[in-house]
Enzyme design. Structure first.
Site, PDB file in Angstrom:
ATOM      1  N   GLU A 147       1.010  -0.974   0.005  1.00  0.00           N
ATOM      2  CA  GLU A 147      -0.088  -0.209  -0.019  1.00  0.00           C
ATOM      3  C   GLU A 147       0.912   1.441   0.061  1.00  0.00           C
ATOM      4  O   GLU A 147       0.739   2.099  -0.671  1.00  0.00           O
ATOM      5  CB  GLU A 147      -1.110  -0.125   1.345  1.00  0.00           C
ATOM      6  CG  GLU A 147      -2.175   1.064   1.154  1.00  0.00           C
ATOM      7  CD  GLU A 147      -2.943   0.890   2.209  1.00  0.00           C
ATOM      8  OE1 GLU A 147      -3.744  -0.248   2.394  1.00  0.00           O
ATOM      9  OE2 GLU A 147      -3.404   1.738   2.932  1.00  0.00           O
ATOM     10  N   LYS A 161     -14.798  -9.842   8.851  1.00  0.00           N
ATOM     11  CA  LYS A 161     -13.809 -10.517   8.197  1.00  0.00           C
ATOM     12  C   LYS A 161     -14.305 -11.993   7.765  1.00  0.00           C
ATOM     13  O   LYS A 161     -13.677 -12.601   6.976  1.00  0.00           O
ATOM     14  CB  LYS A 161     -12.667 -10.751   9.174  1.00  0.00           C
ATOM     15  CG  LYS A 161     -11.539  -9.556   9.386  1.00  0.00           C
ATOM     16  CD  LYS A 161     -10.694  -9.261   8.232  1.00  0.00           C
ATOM     17  CE  LYS A 161     -10.041  -7.950   8.191  1.00  0.00           C
ATOM     18  NZ  LYS A 161      -9.381  -7.376   6.928  1.00  0.00           N
ATOM     19  N   CYS A 167      -8.202  -1.856   4.363  1.00  0.00           N
ATOM     20  CA  CYS A 167      -7.966  -2.916   5.447  1.00  0.00           C
ATOM     21  C   CYS A 167      -9.423  -3.267   5.827  1.00  0.00           C
ATOM     22  O   CYS A 167      -9.452  -4.662   6.370  1.00  0.00           O
ATOM     23  CB  CYS A 167      -6.974  -2.776   6.371  1.00  0.00           C
ATOM     24  SG  CYS A 167      -5.459  -1.795   6.063  1.00  0.00           S
ATOM     25  N   GLU A 213     -13.371 -13.639  -5.068  1.00  0.00           N
ATOM     26  CA  GLU A 213     -11.992 -13.052  -5.744  1.00  0.00           C
ATOM     27  C   GLU A 213     -10.779 -13.410  -4.636  1.00  0.00           C
ATOM     28  O   GLU A 213      -9.642 -13.374  -5.044  1.00  0.00           O
ATOM     29  CB  GLU A 213     -12.170 -11.817  -6.020  1.00  0.00           C
ATOM     30  CG  GLU A 213     -12.182 -10.655  -4.899  1.00  0.00           C
ATOM     31  CD  GLU A 213     -13.807 -10.555  -4.610  1.00  0.00           C
ATOM     32  OE1 GLU A 213     -14.577 -11.316  -4.652  1.00  0.00           O
ATOM     33  OE2 GLU A 213     -13.972  -9.360  -3.634  1.00  0.00           O
ATOM     34  N   SER A 239      -6.899   2.121  -1.912  1.00  0.00           N
ATOM     35  CA  SER A 239      -5.989   1.422  -2.503  1.00  0.00           C
ATOM     36  C   SER A 239      -6.312  -0.092  -3.013  1.00  0.00           C
ATOM     37  O   SER A 239      -7.164  -0.722  -2.219  1.00  0.00           O
ATOM     38  CB  SER A 239      -4.841   1.136  -1.268  1.00  0.00           C
ATOM     39  OG  SER A 239      -3.994  -0.103  -1.568  1.00  0.00           O
ATOM     40  N   GLU A 281       2.117   1.966  -3.454  1.00  0.00           N
ATOM     41  CA  GLU A 281       0.961   2.369  -4.243  1.00  0.00           C
ATOM     42  C   GLU A 281       0.800   3.931  -3.744  1.00  0.00           C
ATOM     43  O   GLU A 281       0.591   4.792  -4.602  1.00  0.00           O
ATOM     44  CB  GLU A 281      -0.264   1.602  -3.868  1.00  0.00           C
ATOM     45  CG  GLU A 281      -1.431   2.010  -5.007  1.00  0.00           C
ATOM     46  CD  GLU A 281      -2.681   0.977  -4.479  1.00  0.00           C
ATOM     47  OE1 GLU A 281      -2.561   0.216  -3.546  1.00  0.00           O
ATOM     48  OE2 GLU A 281      -3.666   1.504  -5.182  1.00  0.00           O
ATOM     49  N   GLU A 333     -15.421 -11.378   4.384  1.00  0.00           N
ATOM     50  CA  GLU A 333     -13.996 -11.231   3.576  1.00  0.00           C
ATOM     51  C   GLU A 333     -13.491 -12.547   3.115  1.00  0.00           C
ATOM     52  O   GLU A 333     -13.165 -12.677   1.994  1.00  0.00           O
ATOM     53  CB  GLU A 333     -13.106 -10.334   4.219  1.00  0.00           C
ATOM     54  CG  GLU A 333     -11.899  -9.926   3.243  1.00  0.00           C
ATOM     55  CD  GLU A 333     -10.749  -9.441   4.041  1.00  0.00           C
ATOM     56  OE1 GLU A 333     -10.836  -8.096   4.582  1.00  0.00           O
ATOM     57  OE2 GLU A 333      -9.852 -10.019   4.092  1.00  0.00           O
ATOM     58  N   CYS A 344      -9.777  -1.236  15.053  1.00  0.00           N
ATOM     59  CA  CYS A 344     -10.274  -2.628  15.454  1.00  0.00           C
ATOM     60  C   CYS A 344     -10.172  -3.017  16.974  1.00  0.00           C
ATOM     61  O   CYS A 344     -10.616  -4.103  17.470  1.00  0.00           O
ATOM     62  CB  CYS A 344      -9.084  -3.360  14.839  1.00  0.00           C
ATOM     63  SG  CYS A 344      -8.837  -3.170  12.929  1.00  0.00           S
TER      64      CYS A 344
END
Lengths: 590, 161
Positions: free
Chosen positions: A284, A369, A310, A377, A330, A287, A372, A515
């Site tokens: 990141e 999560k 994230c 993908e 990102s 980037e 996720e 978090c």
């Protein structure tokens, strides 16, 4: 300050005008019971509908009883918080609530953490005199959250957090009278609504009406399966919260005990998400530097601000609400995702087994999560990079199920080669941490010089929106913002839409304080001091680390040498970066 | 990997937009918007609520919360002629239930139902503010008072086309 005097339970007290009876009593050490009332002090999260009537008190001279949570103190008021009348009313309110509540506490996911349960215990409820209709809703499952509307007491905390705090509005009160309940629009499954699965509704729900999907059984099965190897990764915020589940004070740092516990549970490889947090910074950060250089060179097409990616609830949010701006965040996968992609390729090869025979589990402070992990993908031919995720709370249960005495465990180390980490990685667990970690690396790369100081105090803190200007000598003054709470993120997205966003780089986390107060963390029941203790512990853990910059992590340097080449190489683009989708509701007009 | 699609005809979509715009797309006017929308469409199906939410910039859950709260709003299509029988205290005492029974057996539907030909729907409500005329029913807003069960057949005949 304008103050007033009043009497509560025969004692005089002086409070600022506007103080509620509840708050005034609290500072005198009188704990009036509450249920619907919820407040996370200093984190802008509150629910004060004055609806449940559990906090009623007697005010001398007033005809009816007053709800203490929303009634302001008046001069010379005489309040009795434990008069016979108030106690009776409270008991009746609670008994009525319990008369339509399932009596399955023994199997309930909130058992031991349920505010209704402890209230019933505190009030000495021994029988329910009322018999009447019982709600008969079916349980509803989504990848992250289980809803059991039979246990809903209509406190509407979840509605406040979903609408006001996150500006999502997936669940709210519907119907009226006895059928009134918190539900999605048209009773749809959460997956088919605009819900981003942040799970803050679970974090604030006082009962078992909202809970996380439990994956502890899967872990025990996989560990017992001789056909597969199991590996586990642990997110930064878990290590400053798990101790609470074992009676330790909030803010206890239990990193070594977690590694030891996971080994005792039987995982073949115990790794660390902090390792891949450092990897995330490399990708990141590169980037950020790339986009920033292009932007400063006058490239009009480059998307600035670059935003962090994230937080899985935040990703869901921009896919569902701002898909037209999905080029701003990102492309870097989350640390969980980067870990999964690396472990199922590089590491599976290294130990010489096919990827499908390696089960990767993550321990996260988060319920989003879990979703996720299920993203198509983020896997190969139906084999997910991370097979499934458990929350901090589930890890605590797993440790207890496996009869491990957590408190007496000697510290252990994470395994190599995906276990070493830096201080930059551990601060991912608090709001502002990803920003600071990225700055520690990006500023050094941009200037080519070692940072004189690596503590970017200006991006730390617990305010929902923070901004700072970071001078990067010879490059630019970097304007950055750190926000948590998706309502604050929405403000930034609207600024971008209007072409008025003043920032170069923005960090977004969905949960209060980042978090550390993720929806998978031990329940705090509105005690903000717990969040503050975890926050302090995150930065303490950073200070204790011998290496505090991601690009200096030896095991991250090693993986580039051995496998990825360099940050943002073709291979890392393939494995460590992702794409986002347009998941906004569309009208099919004909 | 795309978001959900809501099917709606262009004319309906434009009509809802027009109603919302007439209230400046102000979310505070939600109830008024729903009133007008329902009086145009006869009911408030899911896709209509979705468009209202989109125009007013609020979550569809808010719209559904209001629609499901007020018994005036309905998500089921009504008949061409919507019959409402008052079961408020005064009408009830004066025998409204017998009127309701007569309607049920005449139309062969129950409360909340619509006749097969879509001509009539039958609902009950609490008080239309015409207690002096009890028992009362309304058909598309027209009030019929001092009813006895024998009246039902001839009143329905007025709507026989």
């Amino acid at each position: 300050m304008d103050t007033i005097k009043l009497t509560i339970d025969n004692r005089e007290v002086e409070v600022p005008r506007g103080t509620t009876i509840l708050k005034a009593a609290e500072q005198m050490g009188i704990k009036i019971p509450t249920l619907c009332h919820f407040e996370l002090d200093g984190l802008a999260l509150e629910n004060r509908p004055g609806g449940c009537r559990v906090c009623v008190v007697e005010v001398v001279g007033r005809r009816n009883l007053a709800p203490a949570c929303i009634t302001e103190c008046m001069p010379d008021m005489v309040v009795k918080t434990n008069s016979f009348r108030a106690l009776n009313a409270r008991r009746t309110v609670l008994e009525l609530m319990l008369s339509d509540h399932p009596n399955d506490c023994l199997q309930c996911p909130k058992s031991g953490h349920c505010e209704l349960q402890s209230l019933a215990a505190d009030m000495g409820i021994r029988e329910i005199p009322f018999k009447g209709q019982q709600s008969q809703y079916a349980k509803e499952f989504s990848p992250s959250i289980v809803r059991d509307a039979n246990k809903c007491i209509m406190c509407r905390r979840c509605e406040s957090v979903c609408h006001e705090y996150q500006s999502v509005g997936a669940i709210g009160a519907v119907e009226r009278g006895f059928p009134a309940v918190v539900s999605t629009a048209f009773g749809k499954n959460l997956t088919d609504t605009n819900c981003v699965l942040c799970g803050q509704c679970v974090a604030v729900c006082p009962t078992g009406a909202l809970a996380e999907v439990d994956n502890t059984g899967k872990i025990l099965r996989d560990i017992a399966n001789p056909e597969v190897k199991t590996c586990v990764q642990v997110a930064p915020a878990v290590r400053v919260a798990l101790g609470e589940e074992f009676g330790m004070p909030p803010g206890s740092i239990v990193t070594g005990k977690i590694a030891a516990a996971l080994k005792a549970i039987g995982f073949d490889y115990v790794f660390d998400t902090d390792w891949s947090a450092d990897l995330t910074i490399m990708e990141e950060g590169t980037e950020v530097i790339g986009r920033l250089k292009a932007y400063l060179a006058g490239d009009k097409d480059v998307k600035i601000p670059i935003m962090t990616s994230c937080c899985p609830a935040w990703v869901n949010f921009y896919e569902k609400f701002y898909p037209e701006l999905r080029d701003y965040p990102s492309t870097a996968k989350s640390p969980q995702g980067m870990f999964g992609a690396t472990v199922k390729t590089y590491f599976a090869d290294k130990i010489g087994i096919p990827r499908k025979n390696l089960v990767c589990v993550s321990v996260m402070p988060c319920v989003a999560k879990k979703y996720e992990c299920e993203r198509e993908e983020l896997g190969v031919n139906g084999d997910p990079d991370v097979n499934y995720s458990i929350t901090t709370r589930e890890l605590a249960r797993l440790i207890k199920i496996c009869n491990i005495d957590f408190n007496s465990l000697p510290d252990a180390e994470f395994d190599s080669p995906l276990g070493a980490s830096t201080g930059a990685a551990v601060i991912f667990g608090a709001t502002g941490g990803v920003m600071e970690a990225a700055l520690r690396t990006a500023v050094e790369v941009l200037t080519g010089e070692t940072l004189p100081r690596i503590d970017f105090e200006e991006v730390r803190g617990l305010d929902g929106v923070r901004e700072a200007t970071i001078p990067v000598p010879g490059v630019a003054d970097l304007k950055v913002a750190v926000v948590y709470g998706l309502k604050n993120a929405r403000t930034i997205m609207e600024q971008i839409k209007a072409g008025e966003c003043p920032y170069h780089f923005v960090e977004v986390m969905a949960c209060p304080g980042g978090c550390i107060d993720g929806a998978g963390q031990p329940y705090h029941h509105g005690d903000a001091s717990i969040i503050r203790a975890r926050h302090a512990a995150i930065y303490e853990a950073d200070r204790r680390m011998p290496i505090r910059k991601s690009h200096e992590n030896p095991e991250v340097q090693a993986i580039y040498k051995e496998f990825y080449g360099q940050p943002c190489s073709e291979k890392s683009h393939h494995l460590l970066h992702t794409i986002y989708f347009d998941k906004k509701i569309k009208f099919d007009i004909d | 990997m795309v978001g959900p699609k809501i099917k709606i005809t262009e004319s309906n979509y434009l009509k809802i937009k027009e109603i919302c715009e007439s209230f400046d797309n102000n979310p505070g006017e939600l109830i008024n918007v729903l009133h007008q929308t329902q009086s145009h469409f006869g009911y408030l199906p899911e896709e209509v609520q979705q468009v209202v939410a989109d125009c007013l910039g609020i979550p569809v859950g808010r719209v559904y919360g209001v629609v499901s709260f007020y018994s005036f709003f309905t998500m089921k299509p009504k008949g061409k002629y919507a019959i409402s029988v008052c079961l408020g205290t005064a009408c009830y005492v004066k025998g409204a239930e017998k009127i309701l029974d007569a309607l049920k057996s005449e139309l062969k539907i129950s409360e909340g139902g619509v006749t097969e030909d879509g001509r009539f729907s039958l609902d009950v409500l609490r008080c239309v503010g015409a207690c002096g005329l009890a028992p009362v029913m309304t058909i598309n807003g027209k009030t019929y008072g001092r009813l006895v069960p024998e009246h039902v057949k001839e009143i329905l005949a007025e709507y026989a086309e």
